[in-house]
Design a protein around this motif. Structure first.
Motif, PDB file in Angstrom:
ATOM      1  N   SER A   1      17.567 -26.824 -57.058  1.00 30.15           N
ATOM      2  CA  SER A   1      17.406 -25.608 -58.249  1.00 30.15           C
ATOM      3  C   SER A   1      15.958 -24.901 -57.926  1.00 30.15           C
ATOM      4  CB  SER A   1      16.998 -26.685 -59.540  1.00 30.15           C
ATOM      5  OG  SER A   1      15.393 -27.323 -59.024  1.00 30.15           O
ATOM      6  N   PHE A   2      16.301 -24.447 -57.098  1.00 29.63           N
ATOM      7  CA  PHE A   2      15.418 -23.529 -56.652  1.00 29.63           C
ATOM      8  C   PHE A   2      15.912 -22.001 -56.646  1.00 29.63           C
ATOM      9  CE2 PHE A   2      17.974 -23.591 -53.018  1.00 29.63           C
ATOM     10  CZ  PHE A   2      18.249 -22.147 -52.302  1.00 29.63           C
ATOM     11  N   GLY A   3      17.422 -22.008 -56.984  1.00 29.92           N
ATOM     12  CA  GLY A   3      17.560 -20.494 -57.969  1.00 29.92           C
ATOM     13  C   GLY A   3      18.947 -20.325 -56.450  1.00 29.92           C
ATOM     14  N   GLY A   4      19.190 -20.578 -55.823  1.00 35.71           N
ATOM     15  CA  GLY A   4      20.243 -19.838 -54.161  1.00 35.71           C
ATOM     16  C   GLY A   4      20.433 -21.558 -53.649  1.00 35.71           C
ATOM     17  N   THR A   5      20.858 -20.836 -52.686  1.00 38.99           N
ATOM     18  CA  THR A   5      22.064 -21.749 -52.202  1.00 38.99           C
ATOM     19  C   THR A   5      21.331 -22.236 -50.286  1.00 38.99           C
ATOM     20  OG1 THR A   5      23.052 -20.268 -50.790  1.00 38.99           O
ATOM     21  CG2 THR A   5      23.863 -20.672 -52.947  1.00 38.99           C
ATOM     22  N   ILE A   6      22.077 -23.301 -50.112  1.00 34.81           N
ATOM     23  CA  ILE A   6      21.408 -23.784 -49.142  1.00 34.81           C
ATOM     24  C   ILE A   6      22.861 -23.777 -48.098  1.00 34.81           C
ATOM     25  CG2 ILE A   6      20.568 -25.669 -48.046  1.00 34.81           C
ATOM     26  CD1 ILE A   6      19.068 -26.724 -50.147  1.00 34.81           C
ATOM     27  N   ARG A   7      22.447 -23.570 -46.362  1.00 33.78           N
ATOM     28  CA  ARG A   7      23.595 -24.164 -45.698  1.00 33.78           C
ATOM     29  C   ARG A   7      22.932 -24.025 -44.877  1.00 33.78           C
ATOM     30  NH1 ARG A   7      26.605 -18.531 -44.435  1.00 33.78           N
ATOM     31  NH2 ARG A   7      24.940 -17.651 -44.489  1.00 33.78           N
ATOM     32  N   SER A   8      24.053 -25.089 -43.979  1.00 32.38           N
ATOM     33  CA  SER A   8      23.981 -25.671 -42.707  1.00 32.38           C
ATOM     34  C   SER A   8      24.200 -24.594 -41.216  1.00 32.38           C
ATOM     35  CB  SER A   8      24.452 -27.533 -42.262  1.00 32.38           C
ATOM     36  OG  SER A   8      23.386 -28.091 -43.243  1.00 32.38           O
ATOM     37  N   LEU A   9      23.901 -24.402 -40.745  1.00 27.89           N
ATOM     38  CA  LEU A   9      24.757 -23.443 -39.103  1.00 27.89           C
ATOM     39  C   LEU A   9      24.652 -23.795 -38.079  1.00 27.89           C
ATOM     40  CD1 LEU A   9      23.561 -20.757 -40.741  1.00 27.89           C
ATOM     41  CD2 LEU A   9      25.465 -21.053 -41.257  1.00 27.89           C
ATOM     42  N   ARG A  10      25.565 -24.147 -37.090  1.00 26.64           N
ATOM     43  CA  ARG A  10      25.779 -24.012 -35.797  1.00 26.64           C
ATOM     44  C   ARG A  10      26.683 -23.088 -35.380  1.00 26.64           C
ATOM     45  NH1 ARG A  10      28.749 -29.382 -33.582  1.00 26.64           N
ATOM     46  NH2 ARG A  10      26.992 -29.090 -30.937  1.00 26.64           N
TER      47      ARG A  10
ATOM     48  N   ASP B   1      24.336 -23.679 -29.484  1.00 30.17           N
ATOM     49  CA  ASP B   1      25.458 -24.602 -29.477  1.00 30.17           C
ATOM     50  C   ASP B   1      24.963 -26.194 -30.078  1.00 30.17           C
ATOM     51  OD1 ASP B   1      28.627 -23.092 -30.237  1.00 30.17           O
ATOM     52  OD2 ASP B   1      28.847 -23.132 -27.751  1.00 30.17           O
ATOM     53  N   ASP B   2      23.958 -25.604 -29.274  1.00 29.88           N
ATOM     54  CA  ASP B   2      22.601 -27.272 -29.910  1.00 29.88           C
ATOM     55  C   ASP B   2      22.496 -27.478 -30.350  1.00 29.88           C
ATOM     56  OD1 ASP B   2      23.479 -28.525 -26.627  1.00 29.88           O
ATOM     57  OD2 ASP B   2      22.672 -25.927 -26.375  1.00 29.88           O
ATOM     58  N   CYS B   3      22.781 -26.495 -31.231  1.00 26.39           N
ATOM     59  CA  CYS B   3      21.230 -25.829 -32.006  1.00 26.39           C
ATOM     60  C   CYS B   3      21.898 -25.979 -33.727  1.00 26.39           C
ATOM     61  CB  CYS B   3      20.557 -24.260 -32.900  1.00 26.39           C
ATOM     62  SG  CYS B   3      19.561 -24.207 -31.693  1.00 26.39           S
TER      63      CYS B   3
ATOM     64  N   ARG C   1      18.453 -13.193 -49.742  1.00 29.97           N
ATOM     65  CA  ARG C   1      17.516 -13.067 -48.805  1.00 29.97           C
ATOM     66  C   ARG C   1      17.328 -14.911 -48.788  1.00 29.97           C
ATOM     67  NH1 ARG C   1      11.564 -11.527 -49.101  1.00 29.97           N
ATOM     68  NH2 ARG C   1      11.837 -12.612 -50.845  1.00 29.97           N
ATOM     69  N   PRO C   2      17.375 -14.510 -47.219  1.00 28.64           N
ATOM     70  CA  PRO C   2      16.851 -16.453 -46.443  1.00 28.64           C
ATOM     71  C   PRO C   2      15.891 -16.205 -46.616  1.00 28.64           C
ATOM     72  CG  PRO C   2      18.005 -15.020 -44.748  1.00 28.64           C
ATOM     73  CD  PRO C   2      17.783 -14.282 -45.680  1.00 28.64           C
ATOM     74  N   VAL C   3      14.714 -17.678 -46.991  1.00 27.93           N
ATOM     75  CA  VAL C   3      13.938 -17.828 -48.021  1.00 27.93           C
ATOM     76  C   VAL C   3      13.172 -18.801 -47.272  1.00 27.93           C
ATOM     77  CG1 VAL C   3      14.012 -16.280 -50.446  1.00 27.93           C
ATOM     78  CG2 VAL C   3      13.830 -19.436 -49.976  1.00 27.93           C
ATOM     79  N   ALA C   4      13.671 -20.061 -46.433  1.00 31.25           N
ATOM     80  CA  ALA C   4      13.473 -21.085 -45.452  1.00 31.25           C
ATOM     81  C   ALA C   4      14.426 -21.475 -44.745  1.00 31.25           C
ATOM     82  CB  ALA C   4      12.672 -21.894 -46.799  1.00 31.25           C
ATOM     83  N   GLY C   5      13.571 -22.177 -43.395  1.00 28.23           N
ATOM     84  CA  GLY C   5      14.645 -22.089 -42.510  1.00 28.23           C
ATOM     85  C   GLY C   5      13.990 -23.194 -41.514  1.00 28.23           C
ATOM     86  N   ALA C   6      15.284 -24.709 -41.515  1.00 30.90           N
ATOM     87  CA  ALA C   6      14.451 -25.834 -40.781  1.00 30.90           C
ATOM     88  C   ALA C   6      15.319 -25.696 -39.423  1.00 30.90           C
ATOM     89  CB  ALA C   6      14.468 -26.720 -41.085  1.00 30.90           C
ATOM     90  N   LEU C   7      14.614 -25.753 -38.257  1.00 31.52           N
ATOM     91  CA  LEU C   7      15.255 -25.824 -37.076  1.00 31.52           C
ATOM     92  C   LEU C   7      16.157 -27.305 -36.352  1.00 31.52           C
ATOM     93  CD1 LEU C   7      16.944 -24.403 -34.366  1.00 31.52           C
ATOM     94  CD2 LEU C   7      15.318 -23.742 -33.624  1.00 31.52           C
ATOM     95  N   ASN C   8      16.931 -27.734 -35.823  1.00 27.38           N
ATOM     96  CA  ASN C   8      17.268 -28.946 -35.157  1.00 27.38           C
ATOM     97  C   ASN C   8      17.859 -28.134 -34.501  1.00 27.38           C
ATOM     98  OD1 ASN C   8      16.216 -31.005 -37.537  1.00 27.38           O
ATOM     99  ND2 ASN C   8      17.875 -28.990 -38.277  1.00 27.38           N
ATOM    100  N   LEU C   9      17.421 -29.175 -33.193  1.00 21.58           N
ATOM    101  CA  LEU C   9      18.536 -29.413 -31.917  1.00 21.58           C
ATOM    102  C   LEU C   9      19.351 -30.920 -31.795  1.00 21.58           C
ATOM    103  CD1 LEU C   9      16.429 -27.025 -31.323  1.00 21.58           C
ATOM    104  CD2 LEU C   9      16.983 -27.547 -29.011  1.00 21.58           C
ATOM    105  N   LEU C  10      20.079 -30.456 -30.915  1.00 25.17           N
ATOM    106  CA  LEU C  10      20.956 -31.537 -31.039  1.00 25.17           C
ATOM    107  C   LEU C  10      21.582 -32.440 -29.719  1.00 25.17           C
ATOM    108  CD1 LEU C  10      24.771 -30.346 -33.409  1.00 25.17           C
ATOM    109  CD2 LEU C  10      22.916 -31.993 -33.639  1.00 25.17           C
ATOM    110  N   GLY C  11      21.438 -33.763 -29.578  1.00 28.56           N
ATOM    111  CA  GLY C  11      21.398 -34.720 -28.235  1.00 28.56           C
ATOM    112  C   GLY C  11      23.048 -35.339 -28.806  1.00 28.56           C
TER     113      GLY C  11
END
Length: 380
Positions: free
Chosen positions: A202-211, A254-256, A266-276
């Motif tokens: 409910s922070f007032g925006g949207t969250i997307r997972s990108l790869r 492609d690993d991210c 406007r992007p306000v926060a993010g988390a980076l993951n790598l894939l195995g």
């Protein structure tokens, strides 16, 4: 009889990607040639960083049969297996702890192969070569961090000291949805996570997972700002350069999995993951706006969502953090190996590590018991 030799490379570019990865390094995103090359080409490691590439390459009858990512270290930053107290004790005794030889992936507290070969004799030769390099170069010792359990056992057999530490990992027990996972938790913890996610979303925006190609250069521009903010507060100076993220985009998108929160476009926060092949690895997080529980949503809950949707067996959310326990991440033991050139110091560290291993084992058992799962589900 077979002839086995080990040589030292001053940079990962000194060996072809296909040969390095073909030894087994390609099975983990962080030991791949492309990841290590991104670190070196971006200036994140190398001159002026205290991480000087000294990779080992083993050849059996002339053919490359094993590799090990190694660095000559002049400090103990960016390792996550802390030996600062050892360095201080060594210095007080009149010794010079630095430089030392570190077999590791810089800035990456992720378990993976370090003695990269399918031949145990070659793996043993790599360990022996590390100790030989340390002796010849008058280094204080060798440290192999976040190695596999099998590598730890092999190291023990050839005279290295084994150190145990813990992280918090989430295991996918065949869940079909996040709600299926919540059903394994106690009622109180289940309600708490639902309330936490509702508040975060409910922070007032949207969250997307990108790869892959969904990740655009503009997303890295935003994430760099996030990373700088977090790195500046945690370490005083971020370890990775801006150029590293450009290389990541060029060779590893492609690993991210990049999870981005946006508000008012406007992007306000993010988390980076790598894939195995069987895990998603949480690496970095940052924000330019503070919103309640958004950190937990992006770093932990969304990673679980992604793992369930894509059939990934576990989420490794990085070093430390008992706050992960309440969110379904249980203690998991990690391993490292240590060889000290001074025999007296080696014996003293051996005694210390025995007591530390017992303490880690007891703590893991207690934390697992205190975890959020319903009784009977913890060890399922």
């Amino acid at each position: 009889m077979s002839e086995l030799s080990v040589s030292v490379l001053s940079g990962i570019s000194g060996i072809e990607a296909g040969i390095w990865d073909g030894c087994g390094a390609g099975e983990n995103p962080f030991t791949t040639h492309r990841f290590l090359l991104a670190l070196e080409d971006s200036g994140s490691v190398g001159t002026g960083t205290g991480w000087h590439p000294s990779h080992l390459v083993a050849r059996l009858d002339g053919a490359v049969s094993g590799v090990a990512p190694c660095y000559l270290k002049t400090h103990s930053q960016g390792e996550y297996i802390f030996d600062h107290a050892w360095a201080q004790a060594y210095s007080r005794a009149g010794g010079e702890y630095y430089p030392k030889l570190q077999c590791a992936v810089p800035f990456t507290p992720v378990t993976g192969p370090r003695l990269i070969s399918d031949n145990t004799a070659v793996q043993g030769a790599l360990l022996q070569a590390m100790a030989q390099v340390a002796k010849q170069s008058h280094l204080s010792g060798v440290h192999v961090t976040f190695c596999t359990e099998a590598e730890a056992e092999l190291g023990r057999e050839v005279g290295y000291l084994v150190r145990a530490s813990e992280q918090f990992h989430w295991q996918n027990r065949g869940y079909g949805s996040f709600e299926d996972f919540l059903a394994d938790l106690s009622s109180r913890k289940r309600k708490a996570i639902r309330k936490e996610r509702e508040r975060a979303q409910s922070f007032g925006g949207t969250i997307r997972s990108l790869r892959g190609d969904d990740i655009l250069p503009a997303h890295w521009d935003a994430f760099w700002r996030f990373y700088q903010d977090t790195g500046g507060r945690k370490w005083g100076q971020p370890y990775l350069t801006r150029a590293f993220f450009e290389r990541l985009h060029e060779t590893m998108r492609d690993d991210c999995v990049l999870i981005m929160a946006e508000r008012d476009g406007r992007p306000v926060a993010g988390a980076l993951n790598l894939l195995g092949p069987d895990a998603i690895y949480g690496r970095y997080w940052g924000c330019i706006e503070d919103h309640p529980f958004l950190h937990f949503e992006l770093c932990y809950h969304r990673a679980i969502d992604w793992a369930i949707e894509n059939g990934i067996s576990r989420v490794e959310a990085g070093a430390q953090g008992e706050h992960k326990l309440a969110r379904g991440y249980l203690p998991s033991q990690t391993h490292s190996l240590h060889w000290l050139a001074d025999q007296g110091f080696h014996a003293a560290i051996d005694d210390y590590l025995l007591r530390e291993r017992n303490a880690v084992s007891q703590e893991m058992a207690l934390l697992t018991e205190l975890g959020p799962f319903r009784r009977g589900e913890r060890s399922r």
